[in-house]
Design a protein around this motif. Sequence first.
Motif, short mmCIF file in Angstrom:
data_model
loop_
_atom_site.label_atom_id
_atom_site.label_comp_id
_atom_site.label_asym_id
_atom_site.label_seq_id
_atom_site.Cartn_x
_atom_site.Cartn_y
_atom_site.Cartn_z
N TYR A 107 -44.12 -24.26 6.02
CA TYR A 107 -44.54 -23.18 5.12
C TYR A 107 -43.36 -22.73 4.29
N ASN A 108 -43.65 -22.36 3.04
CA ASN A 108 -42.60 -21.82 2.17
C ASN A 108 -42.77 -20.31 2.07
N ILE A 109 -41.68 -19.58 2.22
CA ILE A 109 -41.74 -18.12 2.22
C ILE A 109 -40.51 -17.57 1.52
N GLU A 110 -40.70 -16.46 0.80
CA GLU A 110 -39.53 -15.83 0.16
C GLU A 110 -38.64 -15.25 1.26
N ASN A 111 -37.32 -15.40 1.09
CA ASN A 111 -36.40 -14.94 2.13
C ASN A 111 -36.55 -13.45 2.41
N ARG A 112 -36.89 -12.65 1.36
CA ARG A 112 -37.00 -11.21 1.59
C ARG A 112 -38.14 -10.91 2.56
N HIS A 113 -39.22 -11.69 2.50
CA HIS A 113 -40.33 -11.48 3.44
C HIS A 113 -39.94 -11.97 4.85
N LEU A 114 -39.24 -13.09 4.89
CA LEU A 114 -38.81 -13.62 6.20
C LEU A 114 -37.88 -12.63 6.90
N ILE A 115 -36.89 -12.14 6.15
CA ILE A 115 -35.91 -11.20 6.73
C ILE A 115 -36.64 -9.92 7.18
N ALA A 116 -37.57 -9.42 6.34
CA ALA A 116 -38.28 -8.18 6.70
C ALA A 116 -39.07 -8.39 8.00
N ALA A 117 -39.71 -9.56 8.15
CA ALA A 117 -40.49 -9.82 9.36
C ALA A 117 -39.57 -9.90 10.58
N LEU A 118 -38.41 -10.52 10.41
CA LEU A 118 -37.47 -10.64 11.53
C LEU A 118 -36.89 -9.27 11.89
N GLU A 119 -36.55 -8.47 10.87
CA GLU A 119 -36.04 -7.11 11.13
C GLU A 119 -37.09 -6.31 11.90
N ASP A 120 -38.34 -6.47 11.47
CA ASP A 120 -39.43 -5.74 12.11
C ASP A 120 -39.55 -6.14 13.59
N ARG A 121 -39.48 -7.45 13.84
CA ARG A 121 -39.59 -7.92 15.23
C ARG A 121 -38.39 -7.44 16.06
N ALA A 122 -37.19 -7.50 15.44
CA ALA A 122 -35.98 -7.07 16.17
C ALA A 122 -36.08 -5.60 16.55
N SER A 123 -36.68 -4.80 15.67
CA SER A 123 -36.73 -3.35 15.95
C SER A 123 -37.66 -3.04 17.11
N GLY A 124 -38.54 -3.98 17.46
CA GLY A 124 -39.45 -3.75 18.58
C GLY A 124 -38.89 -4.21 19.92
N LEU A 125 -37.65 -4.68 19.93
CA LEU A 125 -37.05 -5.21 21.16
C LEU A 125 -35.90 -4.33 21.63
N ARG A 126 -35.47 -4.52 22.86
CA ARG A 126 -34.28 -3.80 23.34
C ARG A 126 -33.06 -4.53 22.79
N LEU A 127 -32.66 -4.12 21.59
CA LEU A 127 -31.56 -4.80 20.90
C LEU A 127 -30.72 -3.72 20.24
N SER A 128 -29.49 -3.54 20.69
CA SER A 128 -28.63 -2.51 20.09
C SER A 128 -28.12 -3.03 18.76
N ARG A 129 -27.97 -2.14 17.78
CA ARG A 129 -27.55 -2.60 16.46
C ARG A 129 -26.46 -1.72 15.88
#
Length: 402
Positions: A107-129
């Motif tokens: 699949y082809n995806i714009e990087n801004r959408h990919l990064i936003a989806a990954l940021e969103d997933r990261a924020s739902g995990l126990r991950l200190s930032r």
Amino acid sequence: MNEPGNSFTAEAAVVGGGPAGLVCAIALAAAGVDTLLIAPPAAPDHRTTALLASSVTALETLGAWQTCVANAAPLKKLRILDDTQRLLRAPEVFFAAAEIGLDAFGYNIENRHLIAALEDRASGLRLSRIAAPALAVASDSAGVTVTYAGGVARVALVIGADGARSLCRAAAGIGTRRRAYPQTALTLNLAHDRAHADTSTEFHTESGPFTLVPLPGRRSSLVCVLDELDAPELLAKSDEALSGEIERRAHSLLGKMRVEPGRGVFPLAVETAGAFARERIALVGEAAHVVPPIGAQGLNLGLRDGATIAEIVADARRDNLDIGAPEVLVRYDTLRRADAVSRTIAVDLLNRSLLTGFIPAHALRGLSLYLADRIGPLRRALMREGVAPMASQPRLMRGEMV
Ligand SMILES: Cc1cc2nc3c(=O)[nH]c(=O)nc-3n(C[C@H](O)[C@H](O)[C@H](O)COP(=O)(O)OP(=O)(O)OC[C@H]3O[C@@H](n4cnc5c(N)ncnc54)[C@H](O)[C@@H]3O)c2cc1C
């Protein structure tokens, strides 16, 4: 998210919040590894990424793909056309994912959408930032100290996902082999009148590939590899003039074109780190290897790096081993080096076969494409290897958690 100013002690720190770093941090956190992500917010990126099927499987497994899917276009067919004016020209080659029983190669995806989806997933995990850059990284026999604006973290292992000019790589004392090409990639997204039919089209020209990759709707992304001396003239054009020029180079395949705002310019180079891990520091993504944007290899390799180090760390932890121990790092280096080096060589050979005036090289490229077109088992083997390399499939790419 933690503000700079706190000090941390975690098991692992991922430095860099590009797509490779985010995927690695998510995989580690999902495996229960106490992980610190040291990453300033990502800079705007108008590029797109063609994610191969195995990368999509990894994102699905990590729970990040569901947010991507509405913004991603399937790549069901791939067409390669020789658009050179040379004496020996290659035949047109057409690959369809259905031939190997897949819905899509990826699949082809714009990087801004990919990064936003990954940021969103990261924020739902126990991950200190820490939303600030690392300023210094220093390893010793017991651990690694990472200094960032306003604080210090101490961890057993650092994963350097901090891109091509990696601070982590320098801190580990790892050099690189780099070669610049006399080429520049112009990237942009565009709208067009005709449907792309889920087909990615790659024109091979004397200055490098000109590739149109589908986006959702009647839109596509373009990577146009140019002679570095010709790039300024093309870049200076108005949107209207550039749209016309791109339509001409695409032989009006997709009808009238309209470029969108957000042109990118990337000088082409190949760069490989002398080691992928050393001194409690493992490198992933462009910190380990920069591959020219030909054949959609770069980030797909980077995601395999992230998935592999997360898997090795999770295994070491289950066995009560030190996750930054030399044997852990050697295992990572061994598993990733062959994949990265072989793909880099393949991209380099293809690119150089286009640039050279050496007729036997044109003949060899033409013959390879002819055989790929005509010999069914070879075609299918090439397609399968393209979407899911046999030799380096970490668990995430097979749909299993690390
Ligand atoms: C024109 C073009 C088209 C491409 N198309 C494709 C494609 O279709 N498919 C594909 O697989 N690949 C593609 N690639 C390759 C892909 O874009 C890269 O492999 C990918 O962006 C690299 O991701 P990364 O996370 O390793 O690095 P980056 O995206 O560079 O991220 C590094 C991050 O580290 C951060 N950072 C840097 N220093 C520090 C520090 N000291 N502390 C903390 N953070 C730091 C930066 O801010 C950045 O956010 C393409 C590349 C180009 C140039």
